[in-house]
Design a protein around this motif. Structure first.
Motif, mmCIF file in Angstrom:
data_model
loop_
_atom_site.group_PDB
_atom_site.id
_atom_site.type_symbol
_atom_site.label_atom_id
_atom_site.label_comp_id
_atom_site.label_asym_id
_atom_site.label_seq_id
_atom_site.Cartn_x
_atom_site.Cartn_y
_atom_site.Cartn_z
ATOM 1 N N PRO A 170 1.054 -4.591 2.200
ATOM 2 C CA PRO A 170 2.285 -5.087 2.839
ATOM 3 C C PRO A 170 2.034 -6.335 3.685
ATOM 4 O O PRO A 170 1.030 -6.439 4.386
ATOM 5 N N LEU A 171 2.999 -7.267 3.622
ATOM 6 C CA LEU A 171 2.880 -8.526 4.364
ATOM 7 C C LEU A 171 3.875 -8.642 5.511
ATOM 8 O O LEU A 171 3.678 -9.437 6.415
ATOM 9 N N GLY A 172 4.959 -7.899 5.474
ATOM 10 C CA GLY A 172 5.975 -8.067 6.503
ATOM 11 C C GLY A 172 6.922 -9.197 6.143
ATOM 12 O O GLY A 172 7.010 -9.648 4.990
ATOM 13 N N ARG A 173 7.622 -9.710 7.159
ATOM 14 C CA ARG A 173 8.642 -10.738 6.932
ATOM 15 C C ARG A 173 8.010 -12.130 6.944
ATOM 16 O O ARG A 173 7.880 -12.770 7.982
ATOM 17 N N VAL A 174 7.610 -12.576 5.770
ATOM 18 C CA VAL A 174 6.974 -13.881 5.640
ATOM 19 C C VAL A 174 7.542 -14.603 4.425
ATOM 20 O O VAL A 174 8.071 -13.988 3.501
#
Length: 297
Positions: A150-154
């Protein structure tokens, strides 16, 4: 208030009043006074205090999110006004996973040629560190794996598709092989990146899927260390093709495709998802997109 929020961000990063003050170039009493003034202005306690820093309060955690946003917006505004006046200039910080360091010049070299007043600082980091540094405004852009964890909000821009190869010195008998299975590599004296690196976790997973256990003879967080040990003839390693061809060692090693399976993982440029982004970040993201399309990937 911007200065106080910047001090608060430094304290949240360092989790130590003295180190945060040093980072900000002020004295510890000045930092402590600024944090207390910020608490008074907001009407809440931000920091749990004792004889030393004991973490942020729940209100402090929420203010931390606002501080990142406000300080980031303030920086964006300043950079945008500077770009309007003088064109693109300034300093860009990039954090990249070790296996991707060799691809960075494909972006930075043509960009700096087009915008000579832009400078760069580049550091190697784990994928988790890349994300933390982005969130804490310690770096402007990251280069990491895009689809594995997971990268998150990018915002993401693909750069390369990693494929994996066994790398050995050319004087080794195995160097003549045309391909090798993942399972066979477990019988070799491997030197690999450390387990905190996502590349290593990917390799471990593919070896496990092949029914092989991972028992490296040497681990390091440095690609140069891995290469120098490969060149002794006593170790082998597993690397992405682009990394295996880099660092000036390609003519001294054999690069053997790994099969069963032929694994591929996407690596790309990432930035925090914000609108607008700084002119420099936006321009570099566009440059990376153009590179991706130009290479026909």
């Amino acid at each position: 208030m911007i200065d106080k929020l910047q001090f608060f961000l430094a304290l949240a990063r360092e989790q130590h009043f003295g180190r945060a003050a040093e980072e900000c170039g002020i004295t510890q009493p000045t930092l402590s006074a600024a944090i207390r003034q910020l608490e008074n202005e907001l009407g809440v306690m931000l920091v749990n205090r004792g004889s030393r820093f004991q973490g942020l309060t729940p209100e402090g955690q929420r203010v931390l999110e606002w501080a990142r946003r406000i300080v980031g917006d303030a920086r964006t505004m300043k950079e945008e006004m500077r770009a309007v006046k003088t064109g693109l200039s300034g300093h860009v910080r990039i954090s990249a996973i070790p296996t991707a360091l060799s691809i960075i010049p494909r972006i930075t070299a043509p960009f700096q040629q087009k915008h000579p007043d832009v400078t760069f600082s580049i550091q190697s980091a784990t994928s988790l560190q890349v994300m933390n540094q982005l969130e804490n405004l310690e770096t402007d852009l990251g280069i990491t794996y895009l689809g594995n964890e997971p990268l998150g909000r990018v915002v993401t821009v693909p750069l390369i598709e990693e494929s994996y190869y066994l790398v050995v010195s050319r004087d080794q008998p195995i160097a003549s092989r045309k391909s090798i299975g993942w399972g066979e590599t477990s019988e070799l004296p491997l030197c690999l990146l450390t387990p905190d690196m996502q590349n290593r976790r990917i390799i471990d997973r593919h070896l496990a899927d092949a029914g092989a256990s991972v028992r490296p003879k040497l681990e390091s967080n440095s690609m140069i260390v891995l290469f120098t040990h490969i060149l002794t003839g006593r170790w082998a390693s597993i690397m992405p093709l682009d990394a295996a061809r880099s660092f000036g060692f390609a003519d001294r090693v054999a690069i053997i495709p790994l099969i069963d399976p032929e694994a591929h993982h996407s690596v790309g440029l990432i930035a925090l998802e914000r609108e607008p982004n700084t002119p420099l970040v936006s321009a570099l993201l566009n440059a990376a997109r153009n590179l991706w399309h130009k290479d026909g990937v």
